[in-house]
Motif scaffolding. Structure first.
Motif, mmCIF file in Angstrom:
data_model
loop_
_atom_site.group_PDB
_atom_site.id
_atom_site.type_symbol
_atom_site.label_atom_id
_atom_site.label_comp_id
_atom_site.label_asym_id
_atom_site.label_seq_id
_atom_site.Cartn_x
_atom_site.Cartn_y
_atom_site.Cartn_z
ATOM 1 N N LEU A 108 -13.697 27.340 -34.747
ATOM 2 C CA LEU A 108 -13.789 28.230 -35.900
ATOM 3 C C LEU A 108 -14.802 27.715 -36.903
ATOM 4 O O LEU A 108 -14.967 28.300 -37.965
ATOM 5 C CB LEU A 108 -12.428 28.355 -36.581
ATOM 6 N N LYS A 109 -15.431 26.610 -36.593
ATOM 7 C CA LYS A 109 -16.431 26.013 -37.483
ATOM 8 C C LYS A 109 -15.856 25.652 -38.839
ATOM 9 O O LYS A 109 -16.300 26.143 -39.882
ATOM 10 C CB LYS A 109 -17.635 26.947 -37.654
ATOM 11 N N PRO A 110 -14.842 24.795 -38.835
ATOM 12 C CA PRO A 110 -14.254 24.435 -40.122
ATOM 13 C C PRO A 110 -15.171 23.478 -40.876
ATOM 14 O O PRO A 110 -15.956 22.754 -40.265
ATOM 15 C CB PRO A 110 -12.961 23.733 -39.726
ATOM 16 N N PHE A 111 -15.072 23.513 -42.181
ATOM 17 C CA PHE A 111 -15.804 22.550 -42.989
ATOM 18 C C PHE A 111 -15.133 21.194 -42.820
ATOM 19 O O PHE A 111 -13.913 21.116 -42.844
ATOM 20 C CB PHE A 111 -15.757 22.984 -44.450
ATOM 21 N N PRO A 112 -15.845 20.093 -42.689
ATOM 22 C CA PRO A 112 -17.304 19.990 -42.663
ATOM 23 C C PRO A 112 -17.868 19.950 -41.250
ATOM 24 O O PRO A 112 -19.056 19.703 -41.082
ATOM 25 C CB PRO A 112 -17.532 18.643 -43.337
ATOM 26 N N ALA A 113 -17.019 20.190 -40.256
ATOM 27 C CA ALA A 113 -17.493 20.037 -38.882
ATOM 28 C C ALA A 113 -18.109 21.333 -38.411
ATOM 29 O O ALA A 113 -17.659 21.943 -37.453
ATOM 30 C CB ALA A 113 -16.329 19.630 -37.984
ATOM 31 N N THR A 152 -25.434 13.666 -36.040
ATOM 32 C CA THR A 152 -24.639 13.620 -37.266
ATOM 33 C C THR A 152 -23.534 14.655 -37.208
ATOM 34 O O THR A 152 -22.408 14.402 -37.650
ATOM 35 C CB THR A 152 -25.530 13.904 -38.475
ATOM 36 N N TYR A 153 -23.859 15.803 -36.642
ATOM 37 C CA TYR A 153 -22.837 16.840 -36.565
ATOM 38 C C TYR A 153 -21.704 16.412 -35.644
ATOM 39 O O TYR A 153 -20.538 16.733 -35.905
ATOM 40 C CB TYR A 153 -23.457 18.161 -36.108
ATOM 41 N N ALA A 154 -22.056 15.696 -34.579
ATOM 42 C CA ALA A 154 -20.991 15.159 -33.719
ATOM 43 C C ALA A 154 -20.146 14.162 -34.507
ATOM 44 O O ALA A 154 -18.916 14.148 -34.396
ATOM 45 C CB ALA A 154 -21.594 14.505 -32.481
ATOM 46 N N PHE A 155 -20.823 13.350 -35.305
ATOM 47 C CA PHE A 155 -20.084 12.441 -36.200
ATOM 48 C C PHE A 155 -19.121 13.237 -37.074
ATOM 49 O O PHE A 155 -17.952 12.883 -37.221
ATOM 50 C CB PHE A 155 -21.064 11.701 -37.125
ATOM 51 N N HIS A 156 -19.660 14.302 -37.671
ATOM 52 C CA HIS A 156 -18.814 15.109 -38.559
ATOM 53 C C HIS A 156 -17.575 15.578 -37.823
ATOM 54 O O HIS A 156 -16.465 15.509 -38.343
ATOM 55 C CB HIS A 156 -19.577 16.351 -39.051
ATOM 56 N N PHE A 157 -17.808 16.063 -36.625
ATOM 57 C CA PHE A 157 -16.664 16.597 -35.897
ATOM 58 C C PHE A 157 -15.627 15.507 -35.643
ATOM 59 O O PHE A 157 -14.435 15.699 -35.895
ATOM 60 C CB PHE A 157 -17.118 17.226 -34.581
ATOM 61 N N LEU A 158 -16.115 14.340 -35.161
ATOM 62 C CA LEU A 158 -15.144 13.281 -34.868
ATOM 63 C C LEU A 158 -14.454 12.825 -36.142
ATOM 64 O O LEU A 158 -13.233 12.588 -36.159
ATOM 65 C CB LEU A 158 -15.850 12.112 -34.191
ATOM 66 N N ALA A 159 -15.230 12.722 -37.210
ATOM 67 C CA ALA A 159 -14.612 12.321 -38.472
ATOM 68 C C ALA A 159 -13.569 13.337 -38.883
ATOM 69 O O ALA A 159 -12.474 12.987 -39.339
ATOM 70 C CB ALA A 159 -15.678 12.201 -39.554
ATOM 71 N N PHE A 160 -13.906 14.601 -38.686
ATOM 72 C CA PHE A 160 -12.959 15.668 -39.007
ATOM 73 C C PHE A 160 -11.667 15.491 -38.220
ATOM 74 O O PHE A 160 -10.562 15.526 -38.772
ATOM 75 C CB PHE A 160 -13.617 17.013 -38.676
ATOM 76 N N VAL A 161 -11.834 15.221 -36.929
ATOM 77 C CA VAL A 161 -10.648 15.043 -36.084
ATOM 78 C C VAL A 161 -9.810 13.881 -36.595
ATOM 79 O O VAL A 161 -8.596 13.993 -36.798
ATOM 80 C CB VAL A 161 -11.061 14.798 -34.624
ATOM 81 N N VAL A 162 -10.487 12.752 -36.825
ATOM 82 C CA VAL A 162 -9.733 11.551 -37.201
ATOM 83 C C VAL A 162 -9.070 11.742 -38.558
ATOM 84 O O VAL A 162 -7.894 11.407 -38.747
ATOM 85 C CB VAL A 162 -10.681 10.332 -37.202
ATOM 86 N N ILE A 163 -9.813 12.324 -39.490
ATOM 87 C CA ILE A 163 -9.240 12.489 -40.830
ATOM 88 C C ILE A 163 -8.053 13.441 -40.788
ATOM 89 O O ILE A 163 -6.981 13.152 -41.339
ATOM 90 C CB ILE A 163 -10.317 13.014 -41.800
ATOM 91 N N VAL A 164 -8.221 14.559 -40.096
ATOM 92 C CA VAL A 164 -7.099 15.494 -40.014
ATOM 93 C C VAL A 164 -5.918 14.828 -39.326
ATOM 94 O O VAL A 164 -4.770 14.995 -39.732
ATOM 95 C CB VAL A 164 -7.512 16.781 -39.271
#
Lengths: 301, 119, 1054, 236
Positions: free
Chosen positions: C223-228, C1036-1048
């Motif tokens: 769904l393209k959530p922020f920030p990923a 960087t976008y892959a970073f964002h996604f992984l960070a998103f996963v880990v943070i959530v």
């Protein structure tokens, strides 16, 4: 109170008395001013002479309709103000046309003449007229404020807006006057009074001595005559309001003459003793000194 | 225990692959890294269906229909892994084609050079 | 019924068939593609029809002849039918749109498109989680291919970034699926959902939760959530617009439905996460869209945000219950249709900057299309998003989820901000050189058709949602409201000449009043008269415009429709809908002014902000009920009542431009067209007052933390009056002066209402009537002057009295009335005012109001003097009187003013009696011509006669003694011994009240403007900071996604 | 450096998730519901000895159709990308490409091995329902034969037309078979449109061998087409 036809001649009688009184008073006060300055001053009938002369001038010019109507507005304002207020307390004869409205009517009608005059002067195209109006309006907004507050305070005090009722509430001795029952309001109103009498220190609007400035610059002949008539009526009419609201009104013509004279003298005394304010100075002065008094009086009323 | 070890290996491969995909700036190396990670995923899928002491889910003389349920391992992950492999392959092919086009366009395979669209 | 499987089978068969056609036979391949897509759409449509009409019931389709969970099954129910229809239609029209690109690329491109649409439908239909994964991967790969249909220079890198992150996502998804399978022993979605509660021990359930988390986060990432979401935004920007349409409308839809299915498995525990991710994405997406200048990227951010909002709605299903699909569906369909339409529209334009859309200017159809789409996205009535937002907000408020409610409204406001800013660019910016738009329309009808279809779909959806709302929820279908239909019918009549439409409009307004006047009580009657007859009167002035005046009448009539619906509304929903309609209508009207772009924007933003507060207020008041009768505002429970009051009051005060919320008004009113200013000032402002009246009548005095809110209102009103008047004094622009004066006047009216006594209300009503008459008149007069002189700067005018005598008379009467000088009607207002405050308990705010009173004289005098008196400028010597149709209403207003001055009782007596039921004490007594209060008395007829007689006598006397007065030339004045000759230097007009400025100018520091500018700057800065996340690097976008996963993951706290 | 650190940090987080997954993993002792159904019914209902194949081709046939489509997509897009390039970049006037000979061994070996490889491929997908292997494996084997050919003669041009015809026809028949299942049997891709036959025989398991053969052909064609397309990029 109802209208009766007889009120019309009565009102005209009041008008007649006041016009004469006003002209004499004006000259008298000019004389006082001159005497303070060690001059002889004008004769007491000077205003009559001026009036006759101005009406008698044959040639006259006009700058347009509003210019022509300006003095008419002005004089109507003066007469109206006088007639909407009962002059003599307890006298059916001299209650004039006060059935048409109460205190609020009187207060707002003051502006009728001012506005018309300003318009008329404006049409002359004379920049000094406009400058004078600009200054005058600026000043009057600040100067009227303490009066409005004081009037409101008095209305609250007596729980009425009817001038007659206010006067009747002050009967029964000097100590019943608003002057003593609500001194703060009276103080505020009197400061405002100084501002509205076109005398120093608040006369920069007219600036009569130094440069030909101010609304009447362009007016002459019969226009000027109308305005002179008004200058006789208007201060008296205004003082009548003050007298009724704050100084117990007048139950007879002698008391009336005396009180009006004394109230007028307040502004004269101040006028001869103080130098002139610039407009913004006077605005600030009213806001800083007079308005708080008015506010206090309202809060305490 | 074999299952756990295999899963752990798979996970490790995934992490290694992802690390490569995140660190390598060369696009081809990234693609290779992804295939490593895909392999890890496939191992995990197969390993999850593993059951000790059982045999492949093919019925023959050794495994008759009657006692199949007791003898064979879970067949479903094996079917799934095939799909996963094929999909991984398709993606890889696509990425290779992309890599080719990107190189053709810029004469570089550095991912940091393809940042024109941003913000 | 034909099995829905044919959607998949036909698409694939067609795709494979294309391989048989040689590359040279492209012109044959293309019809095959279209036919397949048309068939798929038809199939969905037939299912939708059958399911909606009840002739078919939802079916589960088993593949392989085996029941689930052992084989894959598909489901076709109402949601699936709607969504697949949406996807297939988007695909069909995008394929149409893509004609040239597809023909250039050949059959492979068409096959990829077919597979993409098929896979999207598959995601919607399938009930098997692994099958869903397969379809998802098909979509990913197809996206990777379709991106390349674009000629955009960076489509390639965008596609690669997309693939990189998709790889990571699919890794997590697969791991999640296999472990979820291990935990539940099934891949069937419904089976999993059933299995979850039955998990034996905590360990198994913990393992499943982890697996579910991975699946869920992977699908949420789709769904393209922020920030990923950086990887997807580049696609929006770089892809072919037709594909972006699919990507936004189709892929977004499918992914949302996938998440919805997953939520079924996860159960209520995961709703919070969905809500959290959704709302953060909504707000952040809109914030990020704010600083964008590229149209497609902006649309991308907006898509991201919209889908985030829908995710949040899905996450709220615990309180939304059965309404979830109504709300989510409304938002989703609005989003999909509007976004597809906008992307298609963007393909018709050459430039990619937002300002390049000015190409559309002067072309009614595309502008109308844009308006439709923007309104759908912002959730304005009558579109589905409006109903959805209303329900959503009510549910949220009913369950006390106020933070979420605030965030939803905040995000929606930002969204409206950039959409309407964009609309302003379209109408007001210069087109960038040669506009090739016309050519596009004639050369490429296949690109115009999809846009038109989207517009039609938008309106159809509006109707359908209205029907749903009325049949399911008891709301009214706005598209059936007669006034609205009347307004909309002007869209169809826009080809007629202006005078015909004007006559129709006037006739409509008068007829409406004639048909309904018996319905109103005294209070509403006053507003009804102003809104209808008053509107008709101001419309007279519109006869002066020649030509077709495209767009004016729909907008104006929309405003009037909103206003009459407002006074006829009984329920909170109807009231709010009417409120929004009049806001939107007036926005379009204001935007018509030549330089009104920024002002119209600030108007709509303040208005929508206010509207959102009103909606929130209604929602909180409703406490879970979907709507309520306006009168029952009185019964709002204690802890909420003051808050409801506050929200509603602030909302209404944005319309009356109370101080702090006023900065939109001067520009909006001043820059509007000549005949629009009187409408928006004289009439529209009253809508806010009406709202406040309704509010105060129902809720009365409320206390918040021991502070009486009406007392606060008094202070606000007094300050508004003071500062409005003060600012008017310092304006050089005549219309701005009048506009500021309106602010002050509204302050008075508000003050009267806030006094909460009989006479205060009466005064407010006197102000309502007076302000309508004299402000409409003054705006017309000044507008006429500005039209003739070509300027609104008063110091450039002067001496116009002889050239424009009628306008002068109007202004003269107007300013006497405004200033409250007897004998005209303004005095009545002042008199009632003094009597009202005598009866009130509060004294300090009055002091401020007293200060404000005389200031009016300053600006009024300036208005009349600097325009009509003083020195005539050389360049204006040939100016003529304003056009007849502008003067005529002014003269009618003059007559009305005098009439109302003499017999105010005509209007006020009834209202006075009416008010007795609310404020039994302190009424007036009406005996003959005399009006008496507890404190004083007033006889308007007598005053008029006395003043008239004295005036005439003195005038006659002057005429007698001064009958030979000679008119002299302009410069015949005594001027310091010189003869002036230049009017410019002789006309004392610029900075007229210089000394006043010196004394009190410090009060007019634009603190409020600075405040709001700072707020918007902060929002922009936040958006700009957010943009830095998106550095364009796929890694960087892959970073964002992984960070998103880990943070959530850590936030969820498994 | 920061990048590496961040990557490690994030992967540590992800590793944490994986670790807890692993910690919570308990191998099944018994087949779960779904698997048990397959074990009990695959042979009886579908007649397939290889249960995995039964699942792939029938039970989860839709997935498999999707897989095939994935390959089809990948092949199409790769083809799209590359033909697109050739149109834009025709490089006219370039001399015919020549290469150093690849060597006797490879050429001869190719000639010898390719038929065998193809045969093996066909065997693998034909016997998919009986033995490990199937359409995908067979297709891949066939494609490896093509790869060998390409290695031996890098300049060899395959007929894209032939490949795509095979690919398309196989795909069309696949869909058609599926639809026949929908009409004649229990549902889309139901293999019981043909008799189940005897468990373990070559001609058995209904349509599974047929479908798997089509898949094999299609996969082989798709891989080949991808390889051919990619090999044409060699000049870079």
């Amino acid at each position: 109170m109802q209208f009766e036809w007889i009120k019309i001649p009565y009102a005209l009688l009041t008008l007649f008395i006041v016009v004469n009184y006003g002209m004499l008073l004006g000259a008298f006060i000019q004389k006082i001013g001159a005497r303070v300055g060690r001059r002889r001053g004008v004769p007491i009938w000077q205003n009559y002479a001026d009036l006759v002369k101005n009406f008698g001038l044959r040639t006259s010019i006009t700058h347009g309709v509003m210019f022509y109507l300006g003095p008419v507005f002005r004089l109507t304002g003066g007469i109206g103000l006088l007639l909407f207020v009962p002059t003599i307390y307890g006298s059916e004869m001299f209650s004039n046309l006060s059935f048409a409205g109460d205190l609020i009517l009187a207060l707002y009608f003051v502006f009728f003449g001012t506005l018309g005059m300003a318009l008329g002067a404006g049409e002359s195209g004379h920049p000094h007229a406009a400058i004078g109006i600009s200054r005058g309006l600026s000043q009057v907004t600040a100067a009227e404020l303490p009066l409005a507050l004081a009037v409101f305070s008095v209305a609250l005090q007596y729980q009425t807006l009817s001038i007659t009722d206010i006067v009747s509430a002050q009967q029964g001795g000097v100590l019943h006057w608003t002057l003593f029952t609500n001194p703060l309001a009276v103080a505020a109103a009197m400061l405002s009074f100084l501002g509205s009498m076109m005398r120093p220190p608040f006369d920069v609007v007219l600036a009569p001595q130094e440069i030909p400035i101010g609304p009447p610059t362009e007016y002459h002949s019969s226009y000027l005559a109308l305005m002179q008539t008004n200058r006789a009526i208007f201060p008296v009419a205004k003082i009548v309001v003050y007298m009724n609201l704050f100084f117990g009104g007048a139950a007879s013509w002698p008391v009336f003459f005396l009180k009006v004279f004394l109230i007028y003298m307040v502004s004269v005394f101040v006028g001869v003793a103080f130098p002139r304010f610039r407009v913004e100075q006077s605005i600030r002065w009213f806001l800083v000194w007079a308005v708080p008094l008015g506010i206090l009086s309202i809060l305490l009323a | 225990m074999i299952a756990q070890l295999s899963i752990a290996t798979g996970f490790l491969l995934i992490l290694i692959g992802l690390y490569g995909a995140l660190i390598q700036r060369n696009i081809l190396r990234m693609i290779v890294a992804f295939t490593v990670a895909d392999t890890g995923v496939n191992i995990v899928i197969v390993a999850v269906g593993f059951m000790a002491g059982r045999t492949a889910p093919i019925l023959d003389a050794a495994v008759p229909v009657a006692d199949a349920a007791a003898r064979i391992i879970d067949p479903l992950p094996q079917a799934l892994v095939l799909t996963a492999i094929v999909i991984g392959l398709g993606t890889t092919a696509l990425m290779l084609a992309y890599a080719f086009k990107l190189y053709e366009k810029r004469r570089t395979l550095d991912i940091d050079k393809f940042t024109d669209l941003r913000g | 019924m034909t099995s829905p499987l044919y959607i998949i089978a036909v698409a694939l068969a067609a795709a494979f068939l294309l391989g048989l056609l040689r590359e040279q036979w492209r012109s044959l391949a293309y019809p095959v593609t279209l036919a397949a897509l048309a068939f798929m759409s038809w199939l969905s449509a037939s299912w939708l029809w059958a399911l909606a009409s009840g002739s078919a019931s939802p079916v589960d389709i088993y593949t392989a002849g085996t029941a689930p969970p052992f084989a894959i099954n598909l489901r076709m129910a109402l949601p699936e039918a709607v969504l697949t229809l949406l996807i297939n239609l988007t695909g069909l029209f995008s394929a149409l749109y893509l004609k040239s690109a597809l023909l250039a690329r050949g059959r492979r491109g068409m096959a990829v498109l077919l597979v993409a649409i098929m896979a999207l439908s598959g995601i919607v239909l399938t009930r098997d989680i692994f099958n869903l994964f397969v379809f998802l991967e098909l979509v990913v790969i197809a996206t990777g291919g379709l991106v390349l249909l674009s000629d955009h220079a960076h489509a390639l890198s965008a596609g690669f970034k997309y693939l990189v992150v998709s790889q990571v996502i699919s890794i997590l998804l697969l791991i999640g699926i296999i472990f979820a399978y291990h935990a539940t022993g099934t891949l069937n979605i419904d089976g999993m959902a059933e299995a979850v509660p039955g998990l034996q021990n905590a360990g198994a359930s913990q393992a499943f939760e982890l697996a579910f988390f991975l699946m869920f986060i992977a699908l949420v990432a789709e769904l393209k959530p922020f920030p990923a979401n950086g990887w997807a935004l580049d696609i929006y920007e770089a892809a072919h617009p037709a594909f972006s349409a699919i990507f936004s409308a189709g892929a977004g839809t499918a992914a949302l439905y996938a998440v919805d299915k997953l939520l079924l498995i996860g159960g209520p525990a995961w709703l919070d996460m969905a809500t959290g991710v959704g709302i953060v994405t909504f707000v952040a997406g809109n914030l990020l869209a704010l600083p964008q200048s590229n149209d497609r990227r902006l649309l991308g951010y907006s898509s991201v945000a919209q889908i985030g909002l829908i995710l949040a709605v899905l996450g709220q299903r615990d309180i939304l219950g059965e309404d979830t699909y109504f709300i989510a569906g409304g938002l989703l369909l609005s989003h999909a249709v509007a976004k597809a339409g906008l992307f298609w529209l963007s393909g018709l334009l050459a430039g990619r900057q937002l300002v390049d859309w000015a190409d559309l200017r002067e072309r009614p159809m595309p502008v109308f299309a844009f308006v439709t789409f923007a309104a759908m996205l912002s959730g304005l009535p009558p579109f589905p998003g409006f109903y959805a937002k209303w329900e959503l907000v009510h549910h949220l408020a009913g369950s006390g989820r106020l933070v979420l409610l605030a965030l939803v409204l905040f995000g929606a406001l930002i969204e409206a901000g950039y959409l309407f800013r964009w609309f302003g660019y379209i109408l007001k910016r210069e087109p960038p050189g040669e506009a090739d738009f016309c050519r596009v329309i004639f050369d490429k009808p296949h690109r115009v058709l999809p846009v038109m279809v989207a517009v039609a779909a938008g309106w159809a959806l509006a109707f359908v949602w209205g029907e749903l709302a009325s049949s399911l929820l008891g709301r009214s279908n706005l598209l059936l409201a007669l006034p609205l239909l009347f307004a909309l019918s002007f869209l169809l009549l826009d080809w007629l000449p202006a005078w015909v439409k004007n006559s129709l409009a006037i006739a409509g307004l008068v007829a409406f009043f004639a048909a309904t006047w018996t319905d109103y009580d005294a209070l509403r009657m006053i507003f009804a008269i102003i809104f209808t007859l008053g509107g008709a009167l101001t419309l007279l002035a519109s006869y002066h415009v020649h030509g077709r005046r495209v767009g004016f009448y729909p907008a104006a009539m929309l405003m009037f429709a909103g206003m009459v619906m407002l006074i006829r509304a009984d329920t909170s929903f109807d009231f709010f809908a009417a409120w929004e309609l009049l806001t939107v209508g007036s926005y379009f009207l204001i935007l018509r002014g030549k330089h009104s772009e920024p002002h119209a924007l600030s108007y709509i933003l303040f208005s929508l902000g206010g509207a959102f507060l009103i909606m929130a207020g209604f929602a909180i008041a409703a406490q879970g009920a979907p709507q309520f009768a306006l009168a029952s505002l009185a019964h709002v429970a204690a802890p909420f009542a003051p808050w409801v009051f506050l929200l509603l009051a602030i909302g209404f005060m944005t319309k009356t431009a109370a101080i702090g919320l006023h900065i939109w008004l001067p520009g909006a009113h001043a820059e509007a067209e000549t005949d629009v200013s009187p409408m928006v000032s004289g009439i529209l402002l009253k809508a806010g007052l009406y709202g406040l009246m309704v509010l105060l009548l129902a809720m009365g005095k409320q206390q918040l933390y021991g502070i009486e809110l009406t007392h606060v209102l008094l202070w606000v009103a007094a300050l508004t009056a003071l500062l409005g008047n003060l600012m008017a004094v310092f304006q050089e622009d005549a219309k701005r002066l009048l506009a500021y004066s309106s602010i002050g006047q509204m302050g008075y009216a508000l003050f009267g209402l806030a006094l909460m006594n009989h006479l205060g209300w009466l005064m407010a009503l006197v102000f309502v009537i007076n302000h309508y008459i004299y402000k409409a008149m003054l705006f017309l007069a000044v507008g006429g002057v500005a039209k003739r002189t070509g300027t609104r700067e008063m110091y450039r005018m002067g001496g116009l009295i002889r050239l424009m005598p009628l306008s002068f008379i109007a202004v003269l009467v107007g300013i006497i009335a405004v200033s409250g000088v007897p004998p005209l009607s303004g005095f009545g207002g002042r008199w009632v005012f003094y009597n009202a405050i005598l009866a009130s308990d509060y004294r300090l705010p009055m002091v401020v109001l007293f200060l404000a009173g005389p200031i009016a004289f300053l600006y009024l005098f300036r208005l009349i003097y600097t325009i009509f008196l003083g020195q005539l400028k050389d360049e204006l010597r040939r100016v003529k009187e304003a056009p007849f149709w502008i003067v005529l209403p002014q003269m009618i207003y003059v007559a009305l003013l005098i009439a109302f001055a003499v017999v105010p009782g005509l209007a006020l007596h009834r209202v006075d009696t009416y008010l007795n039921q609310f404020f039994p004490e302190g009424g007036l007594s009406w005996a003959g011509g005399e009006i008496t209060s507890n404190y004083g008395y007033w006889n308007p007829v007598a005053i008029m006669i006395i003043v008239g007689v004295i005036f005439c006598t003195v005038f006659a006397w002057l005429l007698f003694v001064n009958r030979r007065a000679q008119p002299v030339k302009q410069f015949n004045i005594v001027f310091s011994a010189e003869r002036p000759f230049r009017p410019e230097t002789t006309h004392f007009a610029w900075n007229f009240f210089a000394p006043y400025r010196k004394a009190l100018g410090f009060l007019t520091q634009p603190l409020v403007t600075i405040f709001w500018t700072t707020v918007t700057d902060l929002l922009h800065t936040a958006g700009d900071l957010g943009r830095r996340l998106y550095n364009g690097n796929g890694q960087t976008y892959a970073f964002h996604f992984l960070a998103f996963v880990v943070i959530v993951f850590f936030l969820v706290g498994l | 450096m920061v990048k590496r650190f961040l990557a490690l940090l994030l992967l540590a987080g992800l590793g944490g998730i994986f670790a807890s997954l692993l910690a919570g993993y308990i191998p099944d002792a018994e087949l779960n519901l779904t698997a048990r159904y397959y074990a009990d019914h695959a042979a009886g209902d579908l007649g397939a000895a290889n249960i995995v194949t039964a699942i792939i081709v029938t039970y989860r046939g839709l997935d498999t159709l999707g897989e095939v489509t994935v390959l089809f997509l990948a092949a199409s897009i790769v083809g799209l990308v590359l033909t697109h390039r050739q149109k834009h970049d025709p490089r006219p006037g370039q001399p015919a490409r020549t290469r150093a000979p690849v060597g006797e061994l490879l050429t001869t070996g190719t000639r010898f091995l390719v038929p065998l490889i193809l045969l093996l491929g066909v065997y693998v997908f034909m016997n998919g329902h009986l033995t490990p292997g199937g359409g995908f494996q067979g297709g891949a084997i066939i494609a490896s034969g093509i790869l060998l050919l390409l290695l031996a003669d890098p300049l060899k041009h395959f007929s894209h037309g032939l490949i795509s015809a095979v690919e398309s026809l196989a795909g069309l028949f696949y869909i058609l078979l599926g639809l026949v299942g929908l009409v004649l049997a229990g549902g889309f891709l139901d293999n019981r449109i043909l008799p189940a036959g005897e468990l373990g025989a070559l001609i058995s398991a209904g349509a599974i061998p047929l479908i798997y053969s089509l898949i094999g052909l299609k996969v082989g064609a798709e891989f080949s087409s991808m390889l051919a397309s990619l090999s044409e990029t060699e000049e870079l």
